[in-house]
Structures are given as C-alpha cells and as structure tokens.
Design an enzyme around this catalytic site. Structure first.
Site, PDB file in Angstrom:
ATOM      1  N   ALA A 111      -9.222  -9.946   4.656  1.00  0.00           N
ATOM      2  CA  ALA A 111      -9.058 -11.125   5.969  1.00  0.00           C
ATOM      3  C   ALA A 111      -7.490 -11.289   5.511  1.00  0.00           C
ATOM      4  CB  ALA A 111      -9.324 -12.320   5.571  1.00  0.00           C
ATOM      5  N   GLY A 112      -6.140 -10.206   5.031  1.00  0.00           N
ATOM      6  CA  GLY A 112      -5.061 -10.323   5.304  1.00  0.00           C
ATOM      7  C   GLY A 112      -4.706  -9.923   6.106  1.00  0.00           C
ATOM      8  N   GLU A 113      -2.937  -9.667   6.460  1.00  0.00           N
ATOM      9  CA  GLU A 113      -1.932  -9.421   7.653  1.00  0.00           C
ATOM     10  C   GLU A 113      -2.406  -8.773   8.360  1.00  0.00           C
ATOM     11  OE1 GLU A 113       2.751  -9.500   8.940  1.00  0.00           O
ATOM     12  OE2 GLU A 113       2.348 -10.158   6.635  1.00  0.00           O
TER      13      GLU A 113
ATOM     14  N   ILE B 181      -5.401  -7.008   8.156  1.00  0.00           N
ATOM     15  CA  ILE B 181      -6.375  -6.825   8.521  1.00  0.00           C
ATOM     16  C   ILE B 181      -6.669  -7.765  10.117  1.00  0.00           C
ATOM     17  CG2 ILE B 181      -8.869  -8.458   9.169  1.00  0.00           C
ATOM     18  CD1 ILE B 181      -8.976  -5.316   7.134  1.00  0.00           C
TER      19      ILE B 181
ATOM     20  N   GLN C  29       6.126  -8.687   3.413  1.00  0.00           N
ATOM     21  CA  GLN C  29       6.348  -8.742   1.714  1.00  0.00           C
ATOM     22  C   GLN C  29       7.658  -8.823   0.854  1.00  0.00           C
ATOM     23  OE1 GLN C  29       4.887  -4.587   3.155  1.00  0.00           O
ATOM     24  NE2 GLN C  29       2.072  -5.595   3.138  1.00  0.00           N
TER      25      GLN C  29
ATOM     26  N   CYS D  41       0.881  -1.010   0.268  1.00  0.00           N
ATOM     27  CA  CYS D  41       0.171  -0.401  -0.355  1.00  0.00           C
ATOM     28  C   CYS D  41       0.838   1.150   0.102  1.00  0.00           C
ATOM     29  CB  CYS D  41      -1.147   0.154   1.394  1.00  0.00           C
ATOM     30  SG  CYS D  41      -0.725  -0.474   2.796  1.00  0.00           S
TER      31      CYS D  41
END
Length: 425
Positions: free
Chosen positions: A194-196, A198, A124, A50
């Site tokens: 529902a990723g890291e 969140i 990442q 992001c």
C-alpha cells in the site's frame, strides 16, 4: 575532505544482485551508524529503491587513491549484506567531488531513472536525506549537497517538459496489462502493498476503467485508506490465499525481505480459476513473488527489469527535455562549486584572522606589562609595532623565499597579488 557516491542501479546490476544489496527501512539507521564508524567516512546517507542502492557521503581521507576509497565502501557493503565482494565491485560505480554532486542532481531530476523524468525518485531521495539528518549522519557538507540537488530538480521540472506525459514503473505495469487483456475494465486486480508505487498503480488502473481492485497489506488500516480512495476492497496479507483465485492481475510492491507469493499458492489459485490466465508484475526488490511462479503455465510473470521495453516508449517524448535539463545541471553544478569555494575561502579567512588576532594579543600583553613596569610609552609602542610586523611577515617571507628558490613563478605571482606587492605606498 571529499563528497562521494557509491552505488549500483538498473543499468549496472540485474535484479537478483540489487535485491541482495537493498536496505529495508528498519535497518537503514543501523547501516548509517556502522558506515560513519568507518575511519574513511565522516558523513553518510543511503538511498535504496527497487532500481538502485546508493551511498552518498563525505570521505575523511583525501590522500587515499580513488581505487582505495572505492574499495573501503565496497568492502563495507559486502560485509553488511554478506554478499561476495566481487559481486559488489563488478556491478558498482564510484564518483567523487563535483561528479558525485552532478550524479545526485541527475538522480533527483529523474535523468538517471529507468523511467526518464519519473518523479518518485525525488521523494525517495528526500526520505533518505530525512533519515540521515535524523540520525545525525548528514551534517553541513552533505546537507548542502542534498539541498542543491533538490533545488535543481525543482528548477528542471519547472522549466522543462521532463515531467509531462507521466510515465513510471507503475504506469508501465498497467500499460503492459492493457496489452495482455483486451478489456481491462472487466478484470480484477489484486495489489499487494500500500505504498506510493501501489497507490500509483491503483490510480492508473482506476483511470483505465478497472472496477474491481483488492488491496492487500500488512496493516489493514493502510489498506483500507488506499481502498477507500479507489472504491476497492482491503484485506490483510494473510488473506491473500482466499482472494488470489479472483485476481486476473496481480501487482506487488512491498518492503518484505521474504517472498509474499510462492509457487504452491499460485498453483492452487490456477486450479480454482480452471487455468484462466493470470498476469503478474513483481515491482519489489527483494522480490515478492518467487521466480519459480514464472515457470507455471497460464501465468505471465514480469519483474521490474521486464518493464524496461514498455517504459522506453514513454521515454522518447522526454528526451528533448532531458537534453535541456543536462545543460541546466551543468550550470547548476558550476554554481554549487563556486559557492563551495567561497565557503572554503570564508573558513580560510576566519583561520587567518584568528591567527593574526592571537599574535596581536601576545604582543599587546607584552606591551601592557612593559608599561606597568614604567617603561617609556613611545619605546613600548615602537617595540609593539616591530614585534607585530616581524611576526606577521615571517610566514609570507618564508613562502616567498621558498617559491623563489624553486622557480615557482605561479606561487610568486599569487603572493604578490595577495599582498599587493606591485603597488606603491
């Protein structure tokens, strides 16, 4: 050939530019193969989060000026995403060789993040490396660059306090929610994705005492997995309109290329809530929540860029550790470059040995042929020794004469050192 990094990040480009240049997971492999198909690039990996999009790679045309290398990658990125070239060039940075390696070490250690020292970027970066290796676009040089960056990140986190007082975009979002609501534990949160990120948001909310969490995701199984951990409710993205009115807090972070929440859906939810305040944070790039939602009364909408002020409060406690980490990285870079030079020497030694062995084989074959014809062995041995000596001396002799004619004292000194010309037999 030279290693490089080309990128944009939160310090060089606003979110509306970053989202145009982001790489969704499903297109990264295609992008990598297109990139290495460029004549200027022989290895490549793509990091897209992001807060940044970065291309790491290895150039195959060292003779080109830096500006032209920059132009090649900028042109490719512009064409791939159909974004005007001037937007890419105006917001990007380009570094080569040791500076590119240093940049990756700083990124991996969290020193180049919006949240100083945040740990997510390392995971990442490892994912981007994994994809590049799987697609075989990262080979020897890029592999060593990534591994050095990972080792440095581990060393920095082990020997400094850079990772203490955990601060992240997720933490900042929850901290801002605490400022909006007097009693956070009485609110309901809708988490989209529902990723890291969140998952971190859910953990921070849970730790803050918030009891009701709804997790919406494209796949119900993943939403249920996350919801189970925090005693939350799991729903599909398609079910969001049925639950939006319940939410006092909406935090979204998905990899969707299109908005998840539009202005109309939020307007309907506000009517059901009798215009009770809604707090929204859109962490995703590209954005999950239409920008127009921020124009609605009773809605506080924030993007990742808006979180910077909140994040700055947590940065201060890590700044002293960051100074120590910068010194460590300088030392680590020096070690990396020394190792690379050693590897280059190994290659040169190998090439030199192969050339000398080829010369030896030619002269030996001639000698064996002469012996087979019945020539006197001592004459054959003399011819073999003379032939080897002449051929091995030819290239150094030419270079010594050339350096002498040009008055190149440095090269003459190097040649004298290499061949021990100052020593007597």
């Amino acid at each position: 050939m030279t290693l490089f990094v080309f990128g944009i990040n939160h310090t060089t480009a606003p979110v509306d530019v970053r989202e145009k240049l982001a790489f969704a997971p499903e297109i990264t492999a295609t992008a990598l193969h297109q990139l290495v198909a460029q004549s200027a690039v022989s290895e490549a990996a793509i990091l897209s989060t992001c807060n940044r999009t970065e291309v790491y790679g290895r150039l195959s045309m060292d003779a080109m000026p830096v500006e032209e290398h920059h132009q090649v990658i900028a042109q490719w990125l512009s064409e791939f995403h159909q974004v005007p070239l001037h937007q890419v060039e105006n917001h990007s940075y380009f570094q080569q060789a040791g500076q590119a390696v240093k940049h990756m070490m700083r990124v991996a250690s969290g020193l180049d993040s919006m949240v100083l020292g945040e740990p997510q970027i390392l995971g990442q970066l490892k994912s981007s490396f994994s994809v590049a290796r799987q697609e075989k676009t990262a080979t020897s040089h890029l592999i060593r660059m990534f591994q050095s960056a990972f080792n440095m990140a581990k060393y920095v986190r082990t020997h400094t306090a850079i990772g203490e007082n955990p601060v992240s975009v997720a933490y900042a979002a929850v901290a801002m929610a605490k400022q909006i609501f007097a009693r956070l534990e009485d609110q309901t949160a809708l988490l989209i994705g529902a990723g890291e990120t969140i998952e971190l948001v859910a953990r921070h909310l849970h730790d803050a005492g918030l009891k009701k969490i709804i997790v919406a995701n494209r796949t119900l199984a993943r939403a249920q997995e996350l919801a189970h951990e925090f005693n939350a409710q799991a729903v599909l993205l398609a079910d969001i309109p049925d639950h939006l009115a319940e939410a006092d807090i909406v935090i979204s972070s998905t990899a969707s290329q299109l908005p998840i929440l539009g202005k109309g859906a939020v307007e309907r939810a506000l009517k059901q809530r009798k215009h009770q305040l809604m707090f929204m944070v859109d962490i995703a790039v590209p954005r999950d929540i239409e920008a127009e939602v921020g124009d609605l009364d009773d809605v506080y909408l924030y993007t990742v860029d808006d979180l910077k002020d909140v994040i700055d409060e947590g940065v201060r406690s890590r700044q002293e550790a960051a100074k120590v980490a910068e010194v460590m990285i300088e030392e680590g870079l020096a070690t990396y470059l020394e190792t690379e030079r050693s590897l280059d020497a190994v290659g040169s030694i190998r090439d030199y040995r192969q050339r000398m062995e080829a010369l030896r084989d030619v002269e030996l074959e001639r000698a064996m042929a002469l012996l087979a014809k019945g020539e006197e062995p001592h004459l054959v041995m003399q011819r073999l020794a003379r032939g080897l000596t002449n051929k091995m001396m030819h290239a150094p002799t030419v270079q010594i004469k050339k350096a002498s004619a040009l008055g190149d004292e440095e090269s003459l000194g190097l040649l004298q050192t290499m061949f021990d010309l100052n020593k007597t037999l």
